[in-house]
Every structure is written in C-alpha cells, then in structure tokens.
Design a protein around this motif. Sequence first.
Motif, PDB file in Angstrom:
ATOM      1  N   GLU A  44      -0.952   6.495   0.442  1.00  0.00           N
ATOM      2  CA  GLU A  44      -1.089   5.743   1.321  1.00  0.00           C
ATOM      3  C   GLU A  44      -1.970   6.332   1.587  1.00  0.00           C
ATOM      4  O   GLU A  44      -3.327   5.213   1.509  1.00  0.00           O
ATOM      5  CB  GLU A  44      -0.657   4.772   1.931  1.00  0.00           C
ATOM      6  CG  GLU A  44       0.860   4.024   1.454  1.00  0.00           C
ATOM      7  CD  GLU A  44       2.096   4.326   1.299  1.00  0.00           C
ATOM      8  OE1 GLU A  44       1.941   5.945   1.653  1.00  0.00           O
ATOM      9  OE2 GLU A  44       2.838   3.926   0.589  1.00  0.00           O
ATOM     10  N   GLU A  48      -5.887   6.001   0.463  1.00  0.00           N
ATOM     11  CA  GLU A  48      -7.258   4.666   1.229  1.00  0.00           C
ATOM     12  C   GLU A  48      -8.544   5.439   0.779  1.00  0.00           C
ATOM     13  O   GLU A  48      -9.787   4.868   0.994  1.00  0.00           O
ATOM     14  CB  GLU A  48      -6.494   5.314   2.278  1.00  0.00           C
ATOM     15  CG  GLU A  48      -5.792   3.973   3.654  1.00  0.00           C
ATOM     16  CD  GLU A  48      -5.611   3.685   4.240  1.00  0.00           C
ATOM     17  OE1 GLU A  48      -6.661   3.839   5.079  1.00  0.00           O
ATOM     18  OE2 GLU A  48      -4.518   3.911   4.978  1.00  0.00           O
ATOM     19  N   ASP A  78      -0.789  -7.333  -4.071  1.00  0.00           N
ATOM     20  CA  ASP A  78      -0.250  -7.661  -1.927  1.00  0.00           C
ATOM     21  C   ASP A  78      -0.753  -6.341  -1.708  1.00  0.00           C
ATOM     22  O   ASP A  78      -1.679  -5.279  -0.654  1.00  0.00           O
ATOM     23  CB  ASP A  78       0.514  -7.848  -2.179  1.00  0.00           C
ATOM     24  CG  ASP A  78       0.791  -8.946  -2.477  1.00  0.00           C
ATOM     25  OD1 ASP A  78      -0.434  -9.867  -2.620  1.00  0.00           O
ATOM     26  OD2 ASP A  78       1.523  -9.764  -2.489  1.00  0.00           O
ATOM     27  N   GLU A  79      -0.265  -4.651  -2.473  1.00  0.00           N
ATOM     28  CA  GLU A  79      -0.017  -3.330  -1.857  1.00  0.00           C
ATOM     29  C   GLU A  79      -1.741  -3.392  -1.562  1.00  0.00           C
ATOM     30  O   GLU A  79      -1.906  -2.575  -0.580  1.00  0.00           O
ATOM     31  CB  GLU A  79       0.775  -2.299  -2.262  1.00  0.00           C
ATOM     32  CG  GLU A  79       2.160  -2.354  -1.904  1.00  0.00           C
ATOM     33  CD  GLU A  79       3.172  -1.433  -2.833  1.00  0.00           C
ATOM     34  OE1 GLU A  79       3.834  -1.114  -2.159  1.00  0.00           O
ATOM     35  OE2 GLU A  79       2.889  -1.353  -4.177  1.00  0.00           O
ATOM     36  N   ARG A  81      -4.645  -4.937  -2.191  1.00  0.00           N
ATOM     37  CA  ARG A  81      -5.172  -5.861  -0.821  1.00  0.00           C
ATOM     38  C   ARG A  81      -5.046  -4.620   0.973  1.00  0.00           C
ATOM     39  O   ARG A  81      -6.015  -5.217   1.548  1.00  0.00           O
ATOM     40  CB  ARG A  81      -4.627  -6.850  -0.454  1.00  0.00           C
ATOM     41  CG  ARG A  81      -5.253  -7.162  -2.188  1.00  0.00           C
ATOM     42  CD  ARG A  81      -4.763  -9.151  -2.123  1.00  0.00           C
ATOM     43  NE  ARG A  81      -5.573  -9.587  -3.120  1.00  0.00           N
ATOM     44  CZ  ARG A  81      -5.041 -10.055  -4.157  1.00  0.00           C
ATOM     45  NH1 ARG A  81      -3.455  -9.601  -4.524  1.00  0.00           N
ATOM     46  NH2 ARG A  81      -5.325 -10.151  -5.696  1.00  0.00           N
ATOM     47  N   LYS A  82      -3.594  -4.665   1.182  1.00  0.00           N
ATOM     48  CA  LYS A  82      -3.425  -3.778   2.509  1.00  0.00           C
ATOM     49  C   LYS A  82      -4.270  -2.771   2.293  1.00  0.00           C
ATOM     50  O   LYS A  82      -5.127  -2.288   3.800  1.00  0.00           O
ATOM     51  CB  LYS A  82      -2.180  -3.807   2.893  1.00  0.00           C
ATOM     52  CG  LYS A  82      -0.774  -5.219   3.179  1.00  0.00           C
ATOM     53  CD  LYS A  82      -0.034  -4.843   2.911  1.00  0.00           C
ATOM     54  CE  LYS A  82       0.913  -5.879   2.975  1.00  0.00           C
ATOM     55  NZ  LYS A  82       2.503  -5.988   3.229  1.00  0.00           N
ATOM     56  N   ILE A  83      -3.949  -2.047   1.158  1.00  0.00           N
ATOM     57  CA  ILE A  83      -4.753  -0.658   1.863  1.00  0.00           C
ATOM     58  C   ILE A  83      -5.955  -0.954   1.591  1.00  0.00           C
ATOM     59  O   ILE A  83      -6.673   0.233   2.487  1.00  0.00           O
ATOM     60  CB  ILE A  83      -4.246   0.615   0.426  1.00  0.00           C
ATOM     61  CG1 ILE A  83      -3.327   0.058  -0.347  1.00  0.00           C
ATOM     62  CG2 ILE A  83      -5.573   0.934  -0.354  1.00  0.00           C
ATOM     63  CD1 ILE A  83      -2.631   1.391  -0.871  1.00  0.00           C
ATOM     64  N   VAL A  85      -7.774  -3.351   3.313  1.00  0.00           N
ATOM     65  CA  VAL A  85      -7.809  -3.803   4.802  1.00  0.00           C
ATOM     66  C   VAL A  85      -7.633  -2.113   5.365  1.00  0.00           C
ATOM     67  O   VAL A  85      -9.094  -2.838   6.619  1.00  0.00           O
ATOM     68  CB  VAL A  85      -6.513  -4.550   5.126  1.00  0.00           C
ATOM     69  CG1 VAL A  85      -6.797  -4.931   6.395  1.00  0.00           C
ATOM     70  CG2 VAL A  85      -7.469  -6.107   3.787  1.00  0.00           C
ATOM     71  N   ARG A  86      -7.057  -2.021   5.365  1.00  0.00           N
ATOM     72  CA  ARG A  86      -6.477  -0.735   6.122  1.00  0.00           C
ATOM     73  C   ARG A  86      -7.758   1.064   5.673  1.00  0.00           C
ATOM     74  O   ARG A  86      -8.666   1.032   7.094  1.00  0.00           O
ATOM     75  CB  ARG A  86      -5.541   0.059   5.835  1.00  0.00           C
ATOM     76  CG  ARG A  86      -4.150  -0.285   5.956  1.00  0.00           C
ATOM     77  CD  ARG A  86      -2.741   0.810   6.094  1.00  0.00           C
ATOM     78  NE  ARG A  86      -3.212   1.321   4.901  1.00  0.00           N
ATOM     79  CZ  ARG A  86      -1.524   1.162   4.472  1.00  0.00           C
ATOM     80  NH1 ARG A  86      -1.173  -0.112   4.270  1.00  0.00           N
ATOM     81  NH2 ARG A  86      -1.374   1.378   2.955  1.00  0.00           N
ATOM     82  N   ARG A  91     -12.706  -9.105   1.731  1.00  0.00           N
ATOM     83  CA  ARG A  91     -13.015  -9.561   1.085  1.00  0.00           C
ATOM     84  C   ARG A  91     -13.889 -10.698   0.762  1.00  0.00           C
ATOM     85  O   ARG A  91     -14.038 -11.622   1.062  1.00  0.00           O
ATOM     86  CB  ARG A  91     -11.537 -10.273   0.558  1.00  0.00           C
ATOM     87  CG  ARG A  91     -11.580 -10.487  -0.718  1.00  0.00           C
ATOM     88  CD  ARG A  91      -9.404 -11.080  -1.214  1.00  0.00           C
ATOM     89  NE  ARG A  91      -8.998 -12.565  -0.325  1.00  0.00           N
ATOM     90  CZ  ARG A  91      -8.027 -12.206   0.219  1.00  0.00           C
ATOM     91  NH1 ARG A  91      -7.056 -12.302  -1.393  1.00  0.00           N
ATOM     92  NH2 ARG A  91      -7.753 -13.481   0.906  1.00  0.00           N
ATOM     93  N   TRP A 101     -14.550  -7.153  -3.350  1.00  0.00           N
ATOM     94  CA  TRP A 101     -14.707  -6.424  -2.248  1.00  0.00           C
ATOM     95  C   TRP A 101     -15.506  -5.245  -1.488  1.00  0.00           C
ATOM     96  O   TRP A 101     -16.441  -4.676  -2.700  1.00  0.00           O
ATOM     97  CB  TRP A 101     -12.923  -5.072  -2.054  1.00  0.00           C
ATOM     98  CG  TRP A 101     -11.512  -6.441  -2.279  1.00  0.00           C
ATOM     99  CD1 TRP A 101     -11.442  -6.721  -2.608  1.00  0.00           C
ATOM    100  CD2 TRP A 101     -10.585  -6.758  -1.238  1.00  0.00           C
ATOM    101  NE1 TRP A 101     -10.632  -7.815  -2.651  1.00  0.00           N
ATOM    102  CE2 TRP A 101     -10.083  -7.019  -1.480  1.00  0.00           C
ATOM    103  CE3 TRP A 101     -10.487  -5.720   0.369  1.00  0.00           C
ATOM    104  CZ2 TRP A 101      -8.882  -7.684  -0.833  1.00  0.00           C
ATOM    105  CZ3 TRP A 101     -10.070  -6.585   1.408  1.00  0.00           C
ATOM    106  CH2 TRP A 101      -8.689  -7.153   0.336  1.00  0.00           C
TER     107      TRP A 101
END
Length: 122
Positions: A44, A48, A78-79, A81-83, A85-86, A91, A101
């Motif tokens: 992860e 990032e 979804d994973e 997209r979370k990465i 955002v972190r 978006r 993005w």
Amino acid sequence: MIETLIPAISALAGTALGGIMSYLFQKRQFAHETEKLKLANKTEFMAEETVKHFLSHKSFTDRSFEVIKKHLGGFDDDELRKILVRAGAIRDFREDGSEWWRLLSRMDEFISNKIEKKAKSS
C-alpha cells in the motif's frame, strides 16, 4: 549541609539520566514499530508513492483512472480509489463520463491551465 546536598544531587542526576535513557529507548522503539508497520503494509505504501509519482508529472495534472489502473495492477477498483485518496488525490468526471484524478496540491496549477486555455480559445 554538604552531607544532605550530595544525596539530593545524586538522586536528581540519577532521575535525569533515567529519564533521558527512557526517552531514547521509547524513541527507538517507536521508530522500530513504524518500520515494522511500513514493511507489513509495503504494497500500500509503494502504491501511494507510485500514484503520487504519476499525478506529479510536470506535463499532466490529471490522469484517467484507466491509465492509473493499467500501471498499478493487482488492486480492484475500490482499493485503488482508496489508495488515490490516501495519496491526496481528488476525483473528477469529464463530460464523456470518464473518471480522472489529480492531486489536491496541484489544484492551483489545474485552474491556471484551464484559465489559459479559455483565454487562448477566446
């Protein structure tokens, strides 16, 4: 007088030395625990960093979700997209419905590029 001062100074010096050693041990333990967490979640963290690299390219403020997904395989949508955002990305949807993005830190650059394009087309 000196007979009572020597034990007091010794106690104070011992307490100060103990406090300093305790601080140093705690600081080292915290660094070790942080490193362990980074190694446990290396995928992860590296994802990032890769996202930040792609979104920091000097020529492109935006990247399509499809391009990011192509270069960062192994994550479901979804994973990923979370990465994003972190990593500090936001978006945006284009008129054609595609997902794009950009880093929030590059928002000023995006706006100034948009204003320049409008001025050239006018």
